[in-house]
Design a protein around this motif. Structure first.
Motif, PDB file in Angstrom:
ATOM      1  N   VAL A 129       0.853  -1.180   0.000  1.00 35.67           N
ATOM      2  CA  VAL A 129       0.000   0.000   0.000  1.00 35.67           C
ATOM      3  C   VAL A 129       0.892   1.234   0.000  1.00 35.67           C
ATOM      4  O   VAL A 129       1.808   1.336   0.812  1.00 35.67           O
ATOM      5  CB  VAL A 129      -0.909   0.042   1.246  1.00 35.67           C
ATOM      6  CG1 VAL A 129      -1.895   1.204   1.151  1.00 35.67           C
ATOM      7  CG2 VAL A 129      -1.653  -1.276   1.423  1.00 35.67           C
ATOM      8  N   ASP A 168       4.563   7.577   1.762  1.00 39.00           N
ATOM      9  CA  ASP A 168       4.601   6.476   2.708  1.00 39.00           C
ATOM     10  C   ASP A 168       4.308   5.181   1.964  1.00 39.00           C
ATOM     11  O   ASP A 168       3.703   5.196   0.905  1.00 39.00           O
ATOM     12  CB  ASP A 168       3.535   6.698   3.792  1.00 39.00           C
ATOM     13  CG  ASP A 168       4.002   6.230   5.152  1.00 39.00           C
ATOM     14  OD1 ASP A 168       4.980   5.466   5.211  1.00 39.00           O
ATOM     15  OD2 ASP A 168       3.369   6.617   6.141  1.00 39.00           O
ATOM     16  N   ASP A 169       4.708   4.086   2.555  1.00 44.33           N
ATOM     17  CA  ASP A 169       4.689   2.834   1.817  1.00 44.33           C
ATOM     18  C   ASP A 169       4.765   1.706   2.842  1.00 44.33           C
ATOM     19  O   ASP A 169       5.625   1.728   3.708  1.00 44.33           O
ATOM     20  CB  ASP A 169       5.936   2.832   0.918  1.00 44.33           C
ATOM     21  CG  ASP A 169       5.983   1.667  -0.035  1.00 44.33           C
ATOM     22  OD1 ASP A 169       5.259   0.688   0.184  1.00 44.33           O
ATOM     23  OD2 ASP A 169       6.762   1.740  -0.992  1.00 44.33           O
ATOM     24  N   THR A 170       3.870   0.741   2.766  1.00 40.97           N
ATOM     25  CA  THR A 170       3.973  -0.391   3.701  1.00 40.97           C
ATOM     26  C   THR A 170       5.066  -1.362   3.276  1.00 40.97           C
ATOM     27  O   THR A 170       5.438  -2.238   4.033  1.00 40.97           O
ATOM     28  CB  THR A 170       2.662  -1.202   3.783  1.00 40.97           C
ATOM     29  OG1 THR A 170       2.385  -1.724   2.482  1.00 40.97           O
ATOM     30  CG2 THR A 170       1.508  -0.345   4.249  1.00 40.97           C
ATOM     31  N   ALA A 221       1.149   3.228   8.803  1.00 42.88           N
ATOM     32  CA  ALA A 221       1.755   2.137   8.035  1.00 42.88           C
ATOM     33  C   ALA A 221       1.756   0.854   8.859  1.00 42.88           C
ATOM     34  O   ALA A 221       1.487  -0.237   8.355  1.00 42.88           O
ATOM     35  CB  ALA A 221       3.173   2.514   7.616  1.00 42.88           C
ATOM     36  N   LEU A 263      -1.756  -0.510   9.059  1.00 42.39           N
ATOM     37  CA  LEU A 263      -2.127  -1.081   7.766  1.00 42.39           C
ATOM     38  C   LEU A 263      -1.497  -2.456   7.559  1.00 42.39           C
ATOM     39  O   LEU A 263      -2.112  -3.362   7.008  1.00 42.39           O
ATOM     40  CB  LEU A 263      -1.730  -0.145   6.635  1.00 42.39           C
ATOM     41  CG  LEU A 263      -2.876  -0.049   5.653  1.00 42.39           C
ATOM     42  CD1 LEU A 263      -3.079   1.345   5.186  1.00 42.39           C
ATOM     43  CD2 LEU A 263      -2.746  -0.995   4.504  1.00 42.39           C
ATOM     44  N   ARG A 264      -0.277  -2.607   8.042  1.00 43.18           N
ATOM     45  CA  ARG A 264       0.345  -3.934   7.930  1.00 43.18           C
ATOM     46  C   ARG A 264      -0.408  -4.957   8.785  1.00 43.18           C
ATOM     47  O   ARG A 264      -0.584  -6.101   8.379  1.00 43.18           O
ATOM     48  CB  ARG A 264       1.825  -3.865   8.303  1.00 43.18           C
ATOM     49  CG  ARG A 264       2.686  -3.326   7.166  1.00 43.18           C
ATOM     50  CD  ARG A 264       4.163  -3.554   7.401  1.00 43.18           C
ATOM     51  NE  ARG A 264       4.680  -2.621   8.374  1.00 43.18           N
ATOM     52  CZ  ARG A 264       5.241  -1.449   8.054  1.00 43.18           C
ATOM     53  NH1 ARG A 264       5.378  -1.102   6.787  1.00 43.18           N
ATOM     54  NH2 ARG A 264       5.668  -0.650   8.990  1.00 43.18           N
ATOM     55  N   GLN A 307      -3.374  -5.867   6.876  1.00 46.48           N
ATOM     56  CA  GLN A 307      -3.028  -6.820   5.815  1.00 46.48           C
ATOM     57  C   GLN A 307      -2.910  -8.238   6.383  1.00 46.48           C
ATOM     58  O   GLN A 307      -3.321  -9.201   5.745  1.00 46.48           O
ATOM     59  CB  GLN A 307      -1.708  -6.422   5.145  1.00 46.48           C
ATOM     60  CG  GLN A 307      -1.837  -5.223   4.215  1.00 46.48           C
ATOM     61  CD  GLN A 307      -0.487  -4.806   3.647  1.00 46.48           C
ATOM     62  OE1 GLN A 307       0.428  -4.483   4.385  1.00 46.48           O
ATOM     63  NE2 GLN A 307      -0.356  -4.830   2.337  1.00 46.48           N
ATOM     64  N   ALA A 322      11.353   8.983   3.916  1.00 46.76           N
ATOM     65  CA  ALA A 322      10.224   9.502   3.138  1.00 46.76           C
ATOM     66  C   ALA A 322      10.358  11.019   3.055  1.00 46.76           C
ATOM     67  O   ALA A 322      10.811  11.654   3.991  1.00 46.76           O
ATOM     68  CB  ALA A 322       8.910   9.136   3.822  1.00 46.76           C
TER      69      ALA A 322
END
Ligand code: ATP
Ligand code: MG
Lengths: 242, 199
Positions: A214, A224-226, B118, B121-122, B125, B186
């Motif tokens: 994601v 941002d990035d998982t 993040a 979200l993991r 998942q 980032a």
């Protein structure tokens, strides 16, 4: 490593000039491999739809390149771009775009027919795509005889019809209830597990979570990035039964 | 989590002994609420004391069975009828952390929010992967997983909201200078805010 299905290199898109200039996307680098489902999240106006339009060759970048299966699409003639879109790329638009004068199955069959598939074969393939998404019963309805969520699913079937290598879906679950939305994600996930690549734009984290990775956009940049996850990293699976 | 009511729900389906109750409890909730057998026996003791369940003989291997009483059944149905109060749950550490982060100078709150998002979200998942693997007919397990899914989603929405609120605050009143970004390379978000001068 094999060629990614989609590769974005230093992609940027600026709309307008002077006072009204908007940098919709800035320096985006992304790759999506075969078998991979990528989700894009971000606030309204952050550039998600712009990204998908560029990836699908429906709009041209101001800077950078889009490669689909290793071929730079901006370099192609219009005719070849159009052929690529019909054959390899399936697109679900944020605003549906079903053709009002065609039934559900005719809408879904359209990309195949445009590409020279016989009407009968295109219809059979389109029916299979409708069935996959659970709406084969609506095949002969016109768009204005269906609910918003049903139309949305027809648009998804149209994007999946045939053997698309790349599926680009912009908020495909927006009008769907949670169970139907999940059914759509299951179909997308299955397509990817069978070897396609997909990019899904969504506001719903619950749906983004079906993706392998994601990324988050904000003001046109990836912030941002998982990351891609390996199974071993899975925190929960370890202490759960089975 | 009410172990007492969970056990009553299992006993409502027929007499059971301690180990059995623990195994069933865990399989219904997919080990999301691990239970040790000591907790089970303590709880059975209290149920007996309160007249909600009672011992009901032993088998050849010496397992003591318990059965639910009428009072226990009434208690169980009252539990199902009563909504779970949010106020009974412990306060959320994350909310406290963010409340602190916005007031303590030198903390990059945006980075805190993004890191947390993040991470959540993991987790989401992970839950989703478990859902993909869950058997179609195991509705109890799926519902438990979906509870985790919706909670994680709510947290992410709240974090999005926090990020937008913080960005808006920083536009009107400059925040205390942040420490160098904590995030893993980032691009900084702060500088990008007003770039387009939208709205
Ligand atoms: N054709 C256009 N002309 C001018 N500006 C545009 C055009 N298309 C998009 N933009 C601008 O580019 C930015 C990004 O738009 P985009 O549609 O990609 O956002 P989005 O992330 O998809 O938002 P949403 O979640 O609301 O769909 C916005 O500021 C938008 O106003
Ligand atoms: Mg959009």
């Amino acid at each position: 490593m094999s060629t990614p299905v989609l590769e974005l290199r230093g992609l940027g898109r600026t709309y307008g000039k002077g006072e009204t200039r908007v940098e919709s996307l800035i320096g985006i680098d992304l790759t999506v491999a075969a078998g991979e489902l990528l989700a894009v999240m971000g606030p309204s106006g952050s550039g998600k739809s712009t990204l998908l339009m560029l990836a699908g060759g429906l709009d041209a970048p101001t800077t950078g390149q889009v490669l689909v299966e290793g071929t730079e699409i901006t370099g192609l003639s219009r005719r070849r771009q159009a052929a690529l879109r019909r054959r390899s790329v399936g697109y679900v638009f944020q605003d549906l775009n079903l053709i009002p004068a065609l039934t559900a199955v005719e809408n879904a069959a359209l990309p195949l027919e445009l590409d020279g598939t016989s009407v009968r074969k295109a219809r059979a393939t389109a029916l299979a795509a409708l069935a996959e998404i659970g709406i084969e019963g609506l095949a002969d309805r016109f768009p204005d005889e269906m609910s918003g969520g049903q139309q949305q699913r027809v648009a998804i079937a149209r994007a999946l019809v045939g053997e698309r290598r790349l599926v680009l879906a912009d908020e495909p679950t927006g009008a769907l209830d949670s169970v139907t939305g999940e059914a759509v994600l299951r179909v997308l996930r299955a397509r990817c597990d069978a070897g396609a690549a997909a990019v899904l734009v969504t506001h719903e984290a619950r749906h983004a979570a079906w993706a392998d990775r994601v990324v988050f956009l904000r003001d046109g940049r990836l912030v941002d990035d998982t990351g891609r996850q390996s199974e071993a990293e899975s925190l929960l699976a370890k202490d759960v039964r089975g | 989590m009410s172990i007492k009511h969970g056990l009553l729900a299992l006993l409502d389906q027929g007499p059971r002994y301690g180990y059995q109750l623990r195994a069933e409890f865990e399989s219904r909730t997919g080990s999301t609420w691990p239970l040790n057998v000591g907790q089970v026996y303590t709880t059975l003791g209290r149920l007996d004391r309160d007249g909600l369940a009672q011992p009901d003989g032993e088998d050849d291997e010496g397992h003591v069975f318990y059965r639910i009483t009428d009072a226990g059944r009434r208690e169980l149905h009252a539990w199902f009828d009563e909504p779970v109060s949010r106020a009974d749950r412990p306060r959320d550490e994350l909310a406290i952390k963010l409340a602190m982060a916005v007031t303590v100078p030198g903390v990059d709150v945006v980075a805190v929010v993004q890191h947390q998002r993040a991470h959540t979200l993991r987790m989401l998942q992970d839950y989703t992967r478990l859902k993909m693997r869950a058997a179609d007919d195991d509705l109890a397990w799926q519902l438990v997983l979906e509870n985790l899914v919706f909670q994680a989603e709510a947290e992410i929405r709240w974090l999005d909201h926090c990020e937008a609120r913080i960005a808006r605050r920083d536009l009107t009143a400059p925040a205390p200078a942040p420490l160098p970004a904590v995030s893993d390379g980032a691009p900084a978000v702060r500088g990008g805010r007003t770039r387009k001068g939208r709205r």
